[in-house]
Motif scaffolding. Structure first.
Motif, short mmCIF file in Angstrom:
data_model
loop_
_atom_site.label_atom_id
_atom_site.label_comp_id
_atom_site.label_asym_id
_atom_site.label_seq_id
_atom_site.Cartn_x
_atom_site.Cartn_y
_atom_site.Cartn_z
N ARG A 556 2.97 -5.30 7.36
CA ARG A 556 1.85 -4.36 7.31
C ARG A 556 0.73 -4.91 6.43
NH1 ARG A 556 5.03 0.55 5.03
NH2 ARG A 556 6.04 -1.21 3.98
N PRO A 557 -0.53 -4.65 6.80
CA PRO A 557 -1.66 -5.15 6.02
C PRO A 557 -1.85 -4.33 4.75
CG PRO A 557 -2.45 -3.80 7.84
CD PRO A 557 -0.96 -3.91 8.00
N PRO A 558 -2.75 -4.77 3.87
CA PRO A 558 -3.02 -3.99 2.65
C PRO A 558 -3.78 -2.70 2.97
CG PRO A 558 -4.53 -5.84 2.81
CD PRO A 558 -3.54 -6.00 3.92
N ALA A 559 -3.71 -1.77 2.04
CA ALA A 559 -4.42 -0.49 2.20
C ALA A 559 -5.83 -0.61 1.64
CB ALA A 559 -3.66 0.62 1.49
N PRO A 560 -6.77 0.10 2.21
CA PRO A 560 -8.13 0.12 1.63
C PRO A 560 -8.11 0.86 0.30
CG PRO A 560 -7.97 1.73 3.40
CD PRO A 560 -6.67 0.96 3.40
N PRO A 561 -9.16 0.70 -0.51
CA PRO A 561 -9.15 1.37 -1.83
C PRO A 561 -9.20 2.90 -1.71
CG PRO A 561 -11.26 0.32 -1.41
CD PRO A 561 -10.33 -0.13 -0.33
N ARG A 562 -9.67 3.42 -0.59
CA ARG A 562 -9.71 4.86 -0.38
C ARG A 562 -9.43 5.15 1.08
NH1 ARG A 562 -14.44 2.77 -1.37
NH2 ARG A 562 -14.25 3.30 -3.57
N GLN A 563 -9.12 6.37 1.38
CA GLN A 563 -8.80 6.77 2.74
C GLN A 563 -9.96 6.44 3.68
OE1 GLN A 563 -5.86 8.58 3.44
NE2 GLN A 563 -6.19 8.95 5.62
N GLU A 564 -9.62 5.81 4.82
CA GLU A 564 -10.61 5.50 5.85
C GLU A 564 -10.10 6.06 7.16
OE1 GLU A 564 -11.70 1.41 6.10
OE2 GLU A 564 -12.14 1.22 3.96
N GLY A 565 -10.54 7.24 7.49
CA GLY A 565 -10.05 7.88 8.70
C GLY A 565 -8.56 8.13 8.58
N LEU A 566 -7.82 7.57 9.51
CA LEU A 566 -6.37 7.72 9.47
C LEU A 566 -5.68 6.68 8.60
CD1 LEU A 566 -5.61 8.53 13.23
CD2 LEU A 566 -5.88 10.12 11.32
N VAL A 567 -6.43 5.73 8.07
CA VAL A 567 -5.84 4.67 7.25
C VAL A 567 -5.72 5.19 5.83
CG1 VAL A 567 -6.01 2.28 6.50
CG2 VAL A 567 -6.98 2.98 8.71
N PRO A 568 -4.48 5.29 5.31
CA PRO A 568 -4.34 5.81 3.94
C PRO A 568 -4.85 4.82 2.92
CG PRO A 568 -2.23 5.08 4.80
CD PRO A 568 -3.20 5.00 5.94
N GLY A 569 -5.38 5.34 1.84
CA GLY A 569 -5.90 4.49 0.78
C GLY A 569 -4.84 4.14 -0.23
N CYS A 570 -5.13 3.17 -1.09
CA CYS A 570 -4.21 2.75 -2.16
C CYS A 570 -4.14 3.86 -3.21
CB CYS A 570 -4.70 1.45 -2.78
SG CYS A 570 -3.74 0.93 -4.21
N PRO A 571 -2.96 4.29 -3.64
CA PRO A 571 -2.86 5.36 -4.65
C PRO A 571 -3.56 5.02 -5.95
CG PRO A 571 -0.74 4.98 -3.59
CD PRO A 571 -1.65 3.88 -3.14
N ARG A 572 -3.67 3.72 -6.27
CA ARG A 572 -4.31 3.33 -7.52
C ARG A 572 -5.71 2.78 -7.28
NH1 ARG A 572 -1.12 3.32 -11.87
NH2 ARG A 572 -2.49 1.83 -12.93
N ALA A 573 -6.22 2.93 -6.04
CA ALA A 573 -7.59 2.55 -5.69
C ALA A 573 -7.85 1.06 -5.93
CB ALA A 573 -8.60 3.39 -6.47
N VAL A 574 -6.84 0.24 -5.68
CA VAL A 574 -7.01 -1.21 -5.80
C VAL A 574 -7.75 -1.70 -4.55
CG1 VAL A 574 -5.86 -3.45 -5.99
CG2 VAL A 574 -4.95 -1.44 -7.20
N ASP A 575 -8.85 -2.40 -4.75
CA ASP A 575 -9.65 -2.94 -3.63
C ASP A 575 -9.13 -4.35 -3.31
OD1 ASP A 575 -11.49 -3.86 -1.81
OD2 ASP A 575 -13.25 -3.20 -2.96
N TRP A 576 -8.43 -4.46 -2.20
CA TRP A 576 -7.82 -5.76 -1.88
C TRP A 576 -8.87 -6.82 -1.58
CZ3 TRP A 576 -8.40 -8.28 2.75
CH2 TRP A 576 -8.82 -7.53 3.87
#
Length: 685
Positions: A556-576
Motif C-alpha cells: 500500500r502507498p503512503p497516506a496523504p497528510p490529510r484526508q483527500e476524498g476517500l483517501v484517509p490522511g496520516c493520523p500524525r499529519a506527516v507529509d510523505w
C-alpha cells in the motif's frame, strides 16, 4: 616348381617375374616376395606328363593362395565379398586343400647409415626454425599424397596439402573400381589384369621427383625433412611405394604401420598430420588475456591488461595426451540495461582472448588462438578449465562442463578493436548504506513472510558484491497500519527499526519483527512514518563519501497528510512528499518493490476517480527520477541489489575482458558524523 633351371636367365641378367606374385627376379631359386620355388634340382631325362601336371597344380595352388591372401586384406565391405572372390585365380580341382597362403611380406627396413631422426626431434627442429618445413608422404588405397607442415611467427604448426595423385592417373593398369584397385594394391594378380611391378616403381619414383624436389637426394642437400606415414601391413604395392621413397629420397623417420592403409586423400592425410603435430613443443607460452584493477588513489581505479600463463613454453604432449589448466576469472561492475533503464543485468558478457605469447601494443596482428565468450556474474566469479590438445588448440569449459566457443572471430584487428573498448579507468565505488522499509501488515502471514524473505535475500545479495564488502551498512524499518484517530484510544508503535550498521543485526531484527495480520487491507499504510524515520537516519554526515539508498517493500502507498476524498490522511499529519524531498536533499535514492494493489470502485461517489488516481500515482511519484522500480515475481533480489548498489552514472559500457582478481577488496566500515534522528512516534524494537 618350374621345370627349367633358370641358369640362362640368371647369367643374362633378364628380369623374370614370379608367376605367382609378379615380383621381379633374376633367376633366383625362390621368389623373394612370396617364397615360391621357381627352379628345382636338375633331373635326367624328359619331363613326363605327370611332372607337368604336378608343376601346374603347385603353381595354381600357390597363385590361388596368394590372391586369397590379398583378397582378405582388400575386403573392406562384406557386400564386396562376391566381387573380390570372382577375381581370384582358381585353385586346381584335384587339390581339395590348397596350400596355406604365404605369410605377410616383410617391409624392408630403412637403409643403413645415419641414425634416423625421431619424430619428436623433427618436431622440435621445426618449431625452433632449424627446419623450414616437414613433408609427410602417405600411400593410400585411392591415391598418393604429400602434405607440407611449417610454423608461423609464433611457432604454431601450420599444415597445408601439397600434392595428391590418384593411382589410376599415376600408374597404368590400375582399375577405377575400388574393390579391384584395393585387391591390386594388396598384391593380388587375379584374372582381371595385373599392375607391372617395375612400371609401378618407375611411376612412383618420377612422381616423388616432381612433388618433393627439396627432399630428393639428387643434390645431396636436403632443405626439408621427409616423414613416411605407413598404413597397412603386407600391402604389396604400397610396400613397394614405400621402398621406392626410401631409395630415392630417404625418409628422416617413419610412423608406425597402421592396421590398414588410409584412403590416401589429401584431406585425410592432412588431418593425420595435424594429429601428429600435436606432439610439437610449444615455442611460445599459451596465455589468457585479462584485465586487472590497479592501485591508484582517488575516485578512479586504473584498469590494466595482464597475462595469465596457461601452458608454459617447451611443453610437449605425448600422442593422445591433453593438459588442463584451471583459472578463476571475475566479473566487473554492472552496466546499464540495453533499453537504457536503471535495472542492470545480473551478468556480463566478456571475451577470453587466448594468445601464443604476450600481447604488445605495437602488434598489428597479435597471435590469436581463440576469442571464446563467457557470461560472468556481476562482481562474481567463474571457474573455467582450459584443455590443451596441441600447439594452438585449446578448448574452454565451464565448471558445469559447457564448452565455450573458441574460434577467433577473425585476424588480429578483432582483438585490437576489443582492446580499444577497454576503459582506462573505472569509478571507484563508494560504500553503501542500505535502508530497507518493509510493510509488516497483511491479510495473512504468508503475504508478510514473503516480503521478509525477499528483503533477507536482498541484503545477502548486496553483501556478495565486491563493491559492498565491509563498506555495506544496513538499516531495517518495519512499518504497520496507521495508529487510530480516536484520541481516547491508546497510541501504538507503527514503526520498529534498527539503525544503520552491520548486516548481521539488521537481519536478526528483520527476523524478529512481529507480523500484523488484518482481516482486510485499508487503503494506505504507515509508510509516510517510515519515510520520516529514514530521512532522520540519513541526517548524519559521514566522514567519507557514501551512497545511501532506501528500498520500500510493501503493497500500500503512503497516506496523504490529510484526508483527500476517500483517501484517509496520516493520523500524525506527516507529509510523505516533504519527507521524500528531505531524502533527496540528503542524497538518498529511493527504490520501490510494490505488490499489485487494486483501488476499490465506489459507484456513485464523485471522489472515486480521485482515489484510484492517487493510489496509482503515489508509487510512481515516490521513485521520482531514480526509477528504481522492481516487479515482484520478475525481478530477483540479486538484480535489485545490483541496481541499489551500482554507481549512479556509467562513463563506460564496462570492461570487455574478465578480471584476473576481484575488482575491489572489501571496503572499510562507514563512520557517521552524528547519530540518526529518532522520530518520537517510533519506538526501537
Amino acid at each position: 616348381m618350374l621345370l627349367s633351371s633358370g641358369a640362362d636367365e640368371k647369367r643374362s641378367g633378364l628380369v623374370v617375374p614370379c608367376p605367382v606374385c609378379l615380383h621381379p627376379g633374376h633367376g633366383e631359386r625362390h621368389c623373394g616376395a612370396c617364397g615360391f620355388l621357381l627352379t628345382g634340382e636338375p633331373v635326367l631325362g624328359v619331363a613326363t606328363e605327370e611332372d607337368h601336371r604336378s608343376a601346374e597344380a603347385e603353381l595354381a595352388a600357390a597363385a590361388h593362395a596368394w590372391d586369397l591372401d590379398a583378397a582378405r586384406r582388400a575386403l573392406s565391405d562384406p557386400a564386396e565379398r562376391a566381387e573380390i572372390a570372382g577375381l581370384l585365380r582358381p585353385a586346381p580341382s584335384d587339390i581339395p586343400h590348397p596350400a596355406d597362403p604365404p605369410g605377410p611380406v616383410t617391409t624392408p627396413a630403412p637403409e643403413a647409415g645415419a641414425e634416423p631422426h625421431t619424430l619428436a626431434d623433427l618436431l622440435h627442429r621445426l618449431t625452433t626454425g632449424e627446419l623450414p618445413e616437414l613433408l609427410f608422404a602417405e600411400f593410400g588405397t585411392q591415391r598418393a599424397a604429400v602434405v607440407r607442415a611449417h610454423t608461423d611467427a609464433a611457432g604454431l604448426p601450420q599444415v597445408r596439402p601439397h600434392a595428391e595423385t590418384p593411382w589410376t592417373a599415376l600408374v597404368p593398369g590400375f582399375s577405377p573400381a575400388q574393390a579391384l584397385r584395393r585387391f591390386q594394391l594388396a598384391g593380388g594378380i587375379g584374372t582381371a589384369g595385373a599392375v607391372d611391378r617395375l612400371g609401378f616403381d618407375r611411376a612412383v619414383r618420377d612422381w616423388l621427383r616432381a612433388v618433393v624436389p627439396s627432399a630428393y637426394g639428387g643434390t645431396g642437400i636436403h632443405t626439408s625433412a621427409l616423414v613416411l606415414l605407413r598404413g597397412g601391413i603386407g600391402w604389396t604395392l604400397l610396400d613397394r611405394a614405400a621402398a621406392v621413397l626410401r631409395d630415392c629420397c630417404p625418409a628422416s623417420t617413419e610412423s608406425a604401420a597402421a592396421p590398414a592403409p588410409g584412403s590416401g586423400t589429401v584431406a585425410a592425410t592432412t588431418a593425420w598430420v595435424r594429429r601428429v603435430l600435436r606432439g610439437a613443443p610449444l615455442r611460445e607460452p599459451h596465455t589468457l588475456l585479462l584485465a586487472r584493477a590497479g592501485t591508484g588513489r582517488g575516485d578512479q581505479v586504473p584498469v590494466e591488461i595482464t597475462h595469465h600463463v596457461l601452458f608454459e613454453a617447451g611443453l610437449r604432449l605425448a600422442p593422445g595426451e591433453t593438459r588442463t589448466a584451471s583459472v578463476t576469472v571475475h566479473g566487473g561492475p554492472p552496466v546499464p540495461s540495453p533499453g537504457g533503464g536503471t535495472m542492470p543485468s545480473e551478468t556480463l558478457s566478456v571475451v577470453l582472448p587466448l594468445l601464443a605469447g604476450h600481447y604488445r601494443p605495437a602488434d598489428h596482428r597479435p597471435p590469436i588462438l581463440g576469442l571464446p565468450r563467457a557470461e560472468l556474474p556481476v562482481f562474481g566469479s567463474a571457474h573455467l578449465t582450459f584443455v590443451l590438445h596441441g600447439p594452438g588448440e585449446i578448448e574452454v569449459r565451464t565448471a558445469g562442463g559447457h564448452l565455450l566457443g573458441g574460434a577467433p572471430d577473425g585476424p588480429g584487428p578483432d582483438l585490437l578493436a576489443l582492446l580499444g573498448r577497454m576503459p582506462r579507468y573505472l569509478p571507484r565505488p563508494r560504500p553503501v548504506e542500505l535502508i530497507c522499509a518493509v510493510e509488516m501488515s497483511g491479510t495473512d502471514r504468508a503475504e508478510v513472510a514473503e516480503r521478509v524473505g525477499f528483503t533477507s535475500d536482498l541484503i545477502h545479495a548486496a553483501e556478495r558484491h565486491g563493491r559492498a564488502g565491509g563498506g555495506l551498512r544496513v538499516a531495517v524499518i518495519g512499518y504497520y497500519d496507521h495508529a487510530p484517530r480516536n484520541e481516547h484510544q491508546p497510541g501504538r508503535n507503527v514503526i520498529r527499526y534498527v539503525r544503520p550498521g552491520p548486516s548481521g543485526p539488521a537481519l536478526r531484527h528483520l527476523r524478529e519483527l512481529p507480523l500484523e495480520v488484518r482481516p482486510r487491507h485499508t487503503l494506505t499504510s504507515a509508510l509516510e512514518d517510515a519515510l520520516k524515520t529514514a530521512a532522520g537516519m540519513a541526517g548524519g554526515q559521514p566522514t567519507a563519501p557514501v551512497d545511501r539508498v532506501l528500498l520500500v517493500v510493501g503493497r500500500r502507498p503512503p497516506a496523504p497528510p490529510r484526508q483527500e476524498g476517500l483517501v484517509p490522511g496520516c493520523p500524525r499529519a506527516v507529509d510523505w512528499r516533504e519527507q521524500l524531498r528531505n531524502l533527496r536533499r540528503r542524497g538518498v535514492r529511493v527504490g520501490v518493490r510494490a505488490e499489485p494493489f487494486t483501488a476499490p470502485v465506489v459507484p456513485g461517489v464523485p471522489s472515486g476517480d480521485r482515489l484510484r488516481r492517487y493510489l496509482s500515482e503515489a508509487w510512481h511519484d515516490l521513485t521520482g527520477t531514480d526509477r528504481l522500480i522492481l516487479r515482484p515475481g520478475t525481478d530477483s533480489a540479486e538484480r535489485m541489489a545490483l541496481a541499489l548498489t551500482a554507481e549512479q552514472s556509467h562513463d563506460t559500457a564496462g570492461s570487455p575482458l574478465a578480471f584476473a582478481a576481484p575488482l575491489l577488496p572489501h571496503g572499510n566500515p562507514i563512520h557517521l558524523g552524528a547519530d540518526p534522528v529518532h522520530d518520537d512516534t517510533a519506538a526501537p524494537a
